[in-house]
Design a protein around this motif. Sequence first.
Motif, PDB file in Angstrom:
ATOM      1  N   THR A   1     -65.338  79.533  67.404  1.00  0.00           N
ATOM      2  CA  THR A   1     -64.855  80.919  67.409  1.00  0.00           C
ATOM      3  C   THR A   1     -63.710  81.135  66.430  1.00  0.00           C
ATOM      4  O   THR A   1     -63.016  82.149  66.506  1.00  0.00           O
ATOM      5  CB  THR A   1     -64.380  81.304  68.826  1.00  0.00           C
ATOM      6  OG1 THR A   1     -63.241  80.494  69.181  1.00  0.00           O
ATOM      7  CG2 THR A   1     -65.477  81.099  69.838  1.00  0.00           C
ATOM      8  N   GLY A   2     -63.478  80.194  65.514  1.00  0.00           N
ATOM      9  CA  GLY A   2     -62.459  80.394  64.491  1.00  0.00           C
ATOM     10  C   GLY A   2     -61.317  79.415  64.521  1.00  0.00           C
ATOM     11  O   GLY A   2     -60.527  79.352  63.572  1.00  0.00           O
ATOM     12  N   TRP A   3     -61.159  78.660  65.599  1.00  0.00           N
ATOM     13  CA  TRP A   3     -60.132  77.619  65.631  1.00  0.00           C
ATOM     14  C   TRP A   3     -60.582  76.477  64.729  1.00  0.00           C
ATOM     15  O   TRP A   3     -61.751  76.376  64.352  1.00  0.00           O
ATOM     16  CB  TRP A   3     -59.926  77.109  67.052  1.00  0.00           C
ATOM     17  CG  TRP A   3     -59.286  78.106  67.987  1.00  0.00           C
ATOM     18  CD1 TRP A   3     -59.793  79.313  68.364  1.00  0.00           C
ATOM     19  CD2 TRP A   3     -58.035  77.970  68.642  1.00  0.00           C
ATOM     20  NE1 TRP A   3     -58.941  79.950  69.223  1.00  0.00           N
ATOM     21  CE2 TRP A   3     -57.835  79.135  69.423  1.00  0.00           C
ATOM     22  CE3 TRP A   3     -57.041  76.988  68.682  1.00  0.00           C
ATOM     23  CZ2 TRP A   3     -56.713  79.336  70.209  1.00  0.00           C
ATOM     24  CZ3 TRP A   3     -55.922  77.187  69.473  1.00  0.00           C
ATOM     25  CH2 TRP A   3     -55.758  78.353  70.222  1.00  0.00           C
ATOM     26  N   THR A   4     -59.638  75.577  64.398  1.00  0.00           N
ATOM     27  CA  THR A   4     -59.965  74.414  63.570  1.00  0.00           C
ATOM     28  C   THR A   4     -59.350  73.164  64.186  1.00  0.00           C
ATOM     29  O   THR A   4     -58.335  73.229  64.900  1.00  0.00           O
ATOM     30  CB  THR A   4     -59.433  74.575  62.140  1.00  0.00           C
ATOM     31  OG1 THR A   4     -58.014  74.821  62.190  1.00  0.00           O
ATOM     32  CG2 THR A   4     -60.127  75.714  61.426  1.00  0.00           C
ATOM     33  N   TYR A   5     -59.974  72.039  63.895  1.00  0.00           N
ATOM     34  CA  TYR A   5     -59.399  70.768  64.347  1.00  0.00           C
ATOM     35  C   TYR A   5     -58.137  70.465  63.551  1.00  0.00           C
ATOM     36  O   TYR A   5     -58.113  70.590  62.325  1.00  0.00           O
ATOM     37  CB  TYR A   5     -60.412  69.637  64.186  1.00  0.00           C
ATOM     38  CG  TYR A   5     -61.538  69.686  65.185  1.00  0.00           C
ATOM     39  CD1 TYR A   5     -61.342  69.328  66.500  1.00  0.00           C
ATOM     40  CD2 TYR A   5     -62.815  70.102  64.799  1.00  0.00           C
ATOM     41  CE1 TYR A   5     -62.371  69.377  67.430  1.00  0.00           C
ATOM     42  CE2 TYR A   5     -63.861  70.150  65.707  1.00  0.00           C
ATOM     43  CZ  TYR A   5     -63.627  69.789  67.023  1.00  0.00           C
ATOM     44  OH  TYR A   5     -64.640  69.840  67.941  1.00  0.00           O
ATOM     45  N   THR A   6     -57.105  70.048  64.250  1.00  0.00           N
ATOM     46  CA  THR A   6     -55.812  69.807  63.619  1.00  0.00           C
ATOM     47  C   THR A   6     -55.725  68.420  63.015  1.00  0.00           C
ATOM     48  O   THR A   6     -55.140  68.235  61.945  1.00  0.00           O
ATOM     49  CB  THR A   6     -54.684  69.975  64.657  1.00  0.00           C
ATOM     50  OG1 THR A   6     -54.835  71.232  65.326  1.00  0.00           O
ATOM     51  CG2 THR A   6     -53.324  69.895  64.004  1.00  0.00           C
ATOM     52  N   SER A   7     -56.281  67.435  63.699  1.00  0.00           N
ATOM     53  CA  SER A   7     -56.156  66.040  63.288  1.00  0.00           C
ATOM     54  C   SER A   7     -57.532  65.468  62.957  1.00  0.00           C
ATOM     55  O   SER A   7     -58.514  65.774  63.640  1.00  0.00           O
ATOM     56  CB  SER A   7     -55.515  65.214  64.415  1.00  0.00           C
ATOM     57  OG  SER A   7     -55.614  63.832  64.165  1.00  0.00           O
ATOM     58  N   PRO A   8     -57.611  64.611  61.944  1.00  0.00           N
ATOM     59  CA  PRO A   8     -58.893  63.959  61.666  1.00  0.00           C
ATOM     60  C   PRO A   8     -59.242  62.878  62.670  1.00  0.00           C
ATOM     61  O   PRO A   8     -60.360  62.350  62.640  1.00  0.00           O
ATOM     62  CB  PRO A   8     -58.678  63.357  60.268  1.00  0.00           C
ATOM     63  CG  PRO A   8     -57.212  63.119  60.190  1.00  0.00           C
ATOM     64  CD  PRO A   8     -56.583  64.245  60.950  1.00  0.00           C
TER      65      PRO A   8
END
Length: 497
Positions: free
Chosen positions: A443-450
């Motif tokens: 819904t538009g959020w993104t992962y912060t850490s790989p």
Amino acid sequence: MDIPIGDGMGDRSRVAPGSALSPLHEWLLGVVMLALAWLPRAVAGAVAVLLFSLWGPPWAPLAPLFLVVVEITRAVGAGRGPLPGRAVRPGDEPELTALVRDVAERLGFRGPLLVRIVPGVQAALGRADVSGVRAYVLLLGLPLLRTLTEAELACVIAHELAHERHARDRRATLLRFARARLADRLDGRFRPLAPLAAPLLRASQPVFWHAETAADADAARIGGSAATAEALRRVALLDAAFDGLGERWLSALAEEDAYPEDFYDAVDTALADPHVVRRTARAAAQAEAVDPYATADHPPLEDRVAALPPHSVAPYGTAPLTLRTAAAVEAWCVRRLAGLDWEPANEPGEDVRPVRVLDLPHSELRELGYDTRLSLLHATRRDSSTEAVALALDALADGGWTRLARRVEPALRRVPASVRPAFTRSVLASAVSPPFAEVLCATGWTYTSPWLTTVVTAPDEDRVVDLHELLGEALRSGDPGPVRALWASAEPKEWAV
């Protein structure tokens, strides 16, 4: 062959353990714990011998003696075998050799001392017969040599060598052996000895806690209090990272007939991520707090740090030591961690391929070894992450989350009652947070850490949320409001897996 560091017969003085128990009580406690640990086997053996004596051959009454001899032989043989780790030769690693020798001399440690490098987060002192000579063997984990500063490594070495004074007499050896055997009896599915074992383990625990804090005090005297405190914290963090990220990488790649050739570089890189550090430190603290039967031989980390006496900075460096054979040692350690038996001069089998973890795409790296999303879908009998997470949040709100957690992990029923709530919260938070993050990212959020599947950044990048931590706090407090508010604000749409 290994080259001994130091000589002489060693300092045979002993420091009293300092517990509330008298030496006689410690001896009795060790004997009682050992007898209790061997009770199930003794009862089974007695029944077998009785039946064998009634219906067996004429020599059947000698069977108990035979069983005793077999048990003693097995126990003695268990401690034999090749020395663990890879030998450190003074000519190959002069800096490490000099540091160990200096710490030993300042501590007053006298005795033949061999140094060996092991793959994991480990530091230990033991004894072994080497070429007919009784020597001490100091094991140092490669992660410590790579990560700790010279001063911090000196504190770790001093701590291990100090154990020879604080916890190496026969009484302590018996107590340690008995505690380990009794703790093993409490690991299985059925624990009939628990009501008797727990009080005995609890009564003997202060002996070893005092020995640990005494060794910490010696380490602070040698390397300084600040370096000792930092070493304790770094070792705990490394240990948790290896148990979490490291073990997950190794097991996931092993299923693909692969191994991580850059394992140590990947762990170091991951621990440069503040989100990984925060998660790992929290996991270490949670694991430390779960000790239903008092089997832990070390006090809690912060208690150890608080007990350190004040000592000024010692004359050691603030950067890690240089290992001159670092490449060869690292390659050897990676092979051992991955369970590969081929020697350095040979190539691994064609069915085993090296993988560079740091070269993996972030999406693949985050998912390496994770299967908790599917566990929630299976437990909720739903076909999409959106439906599964919505049902889990409803269970959190109406109090039915414990039943859901047991469906995710049926083994929770066998966890000791005193720690079952903590394990239940951890299981559910671990199962719900990855699919929760998956739906948010749709819904538009993104992962912060790989490295983590549960830390996400809002679309406007003004908010970072660790969903595992958020869910854990909701489960602890009984307040699902913040979690449900986040779910509602994201307005997730149906998304099939």
